[in-house]
Design an enzyme around this catalytic site. Structure first.
Site, PDB file in Angstrom:
ATOM      1  CG  ASP A 183      -2.023   1.332   1.132  1.00  0.00           C
ATOM      2  OD1 ASP A 183      -2.807   1.126   0.661  1.00  0.00           O
ATOM      3  OD2 ASP A 183      -1.519   2.297   2.235  1.00  0.00           O
ATOM      4  CD  GLU A 233      -4.535   0.580  -2.978  1.00  0.00           C
ATOM      5  OE1 GLU A 233      -5.772   0.783  -2.985  1.00  0.00           O
ATOM      6  OE2 GLU A 233      -4.078   1.359  -2.401  1.00  0.00           O
ATOM      7  CB  CYS A 286     -14.870  -9.196  10.461  1.00  0.00           C
ATOM      8  SG  CYS A 286     -15.126  -7.359  10.769  1.00  0.00           S
ATOM      9  CG  ASP A 337      -0.915   3.769   5.514  1.00  0.00           C
ATOM     10  OD1 ASP A 337      -2.370   3.808   5.026  1.00  0.00           O
ATOM     11  OD2 ASP A 337      -0.169   4.580   5.125  1.00  0.00           O
TER      12      ASP A 337
END
Length: 316
Positions: free
Chosen positions: A73, A165, A221, A247
Site C-alpha cells: 500500500d 493498487e 472480519c 495503511d
C-alpha cells in the site's frame, strides 16, 4: 566496446571515455549471452549519458520465497506499507531540496534570459544559472529513481506474489494540496518497475481494481465501512473491535486479494487482461440515449433530426 572496458566507440562520435566501467556488459557480449542492438546518447542535468539497447539471454529465476504473498500500500506518510508490517519511509527528496531549488530559481530570474519578442540572446550568467538549476533537479530525480529501484528489486527477488493498487495518479495530481507530494513519491514509477521486475524474477504481480475498498475493509472480519475520512489514520472496526493502522490494514486486504484471485481463476474468470479484478457491474438505473424514430409503446415518436430526450433503463 573498447578492450579496456572504460571506453566506447560510437559511429560518427569516435572513442569516448566512460565515467563508469562497462565490464558487466562486456562480459556478456564476450560470452555471447548479450547482443548490442543500438545506443542512445542524451544530455541530462549537465551530464552526457549513453544507453545501450541489449538483447540478453536471461536465465530462469525464482524468488527467494516463491509462496510468499505481500500486499503493498503506497502513500505519502510512508512510501510503502507492506502486509508483513514493514513500513518503508518516504524520503521526500523534492521536499528536502525545495530550499536550494528556490534559491537557484531566484538567481536564474535575476539574469538576462532569452526574449523571443526582441530576439535577445541569453547571457552567459543565465546559462550558468540554468545549468546549476538543472543539475539540482537531476539530482532529485536520480535520488528518487535509485530509491525506487532498490525497493522494487528487493520485493521482486524476495516474494513470489506482489499485490498493488491501480491508482488514478493523474486524478490524484488534481489535488493542489497533495500534488507535489504525490509526484515526489513516484507511485506510477513504482508500479512500472514492479511490472517488469516480477517477470524477470519469476514472480507474479496482481493489480487490484481501482474501486476495491482496501482501506475501508476490515482485514479481520471483512466488514466494509461506508465512509472513512482521509484524516483517520487508525482503522477501528465496530463489528469485531479491530484497531489497526490504516495503511497496514489496506496492505493486509491487498495480500488477501491474491488468494481470491487464485480461486477465481480456478472457477469463473474475474480478472481482466492486466491481471486486475474487473469492476463490479453497474446496478440500478443507467441513462441511455434513445435513437431517433423509436419510442416505447403508448408514446409518440419525435420528429427525425431533433434532439431526443433520455430515458432510464434498468441495468442487467
Amino acid at each position: 566496446m573498447a578492450p579496456d572496458r572504460k571506453h566506447v566507440v560510437l559511429p560518427r562520435l569516435g572513442r569516448l571515455r566512460l565515467h563508469e566501467s562497462a565490464r558487466k556488459l562486456a562480459r556478456r557480449v564476450e560470452a555471447g549471452t548479450a547482443r548490442i542492438m543500438s545506443a542512445t546518447v542524451r544530455r541530462d542535468g549537465g551530464r552526457w549519458h549513453v544507453a545501450f539497447t541489449v538483447q540478453i539471454d536471461r536465465t530462469d529465476r525464482r524468488p527467494a520465497q516463491p509462496g510468499s504473498v505481500v500486499g503493498v500500500d503506497v502513500g505519502i506518510t510512508h512510501l510503502a506499507v507492506l502486509s508483513t508490517g514493514e513500513c518503508v519511509p518516504n524520503p521526500r527528496h523534492l521536499h528536502r531540496a525545495q530550499r536550494v531549488l528556490r534559491r537557484l530559481g531566484r538567481g536564474l530570474s535575476r539574469t538576462a534570459g532569452p526574449d523571443r519578442r526582441t530576439g535577445a540572446r541569453p547571457s552567459k550568467r543565465w546559462h550558468r544559472a540554468q545549468a546549476r538549476l538543472a543539475r539540482a533537479h537531476a539530482r532529485v530525480a536520480n535520488l528518487r529513481r535509485d530509491g525506487l529501484h532498490k525497493l522494487t528489486t528487493r520485493l521482486a527477488r524476495e516474494h513470489g506474489t506482489i499485490v498493488v493498487e491501480d491508482l488514478n495518479v493523474s486524478g490524484m495530481l488534481a489535488n493542489r494540496r497533495l500534488a507535489r507530494h504525490i509526484a515526489d513519491a513516484g507511485f506510477a514509477e513504482l508500479r512500472r518497475q514492479l511490472t517488469y521486475k516480477t517477470g524477470w524474477n519469476g514472480g507474479r504481480l496482481i493489480v487490484a481494481d481501482r474501486w476495491y475498498p482496501s482501506s475501508k475493509t476490515c482485514s479481520g472480519c471483512g466488514t466494509v465501512k461506508a465512509k472513512l475520512a482521509l484524516a483517520e489514520r487508525t482503522y477501528t472496526c465496530a463489528t469485531c473491535g479491530l484497531v489497526l493502522d490504516r495503511d497496514l490494514n489496506a496492505a493486509r486486504n491487498l495480500a488477501a486479494l491474491a488468494g481470491e484471485a487464485v480461486d477465481a481463476r480456478s472457477g469463473r474468470e474475474s480478472l481482466n487482461g492486466r491481471g486486475a479484478d474487473r469492476k463490479t457491474p453497474l446496478a440500478g438505473q443507467v441513462a441511455v440515449k434513445r435513437q431517433p424514430g423509436t419510442a416505447p409503446a403508448g408514446q409518440t415518436v419525435p420528429p427525425q433530426g431533433r434532439t431526443t430526450n433520455h430515458m432510464l433503463t434498468r441495468a442487467h
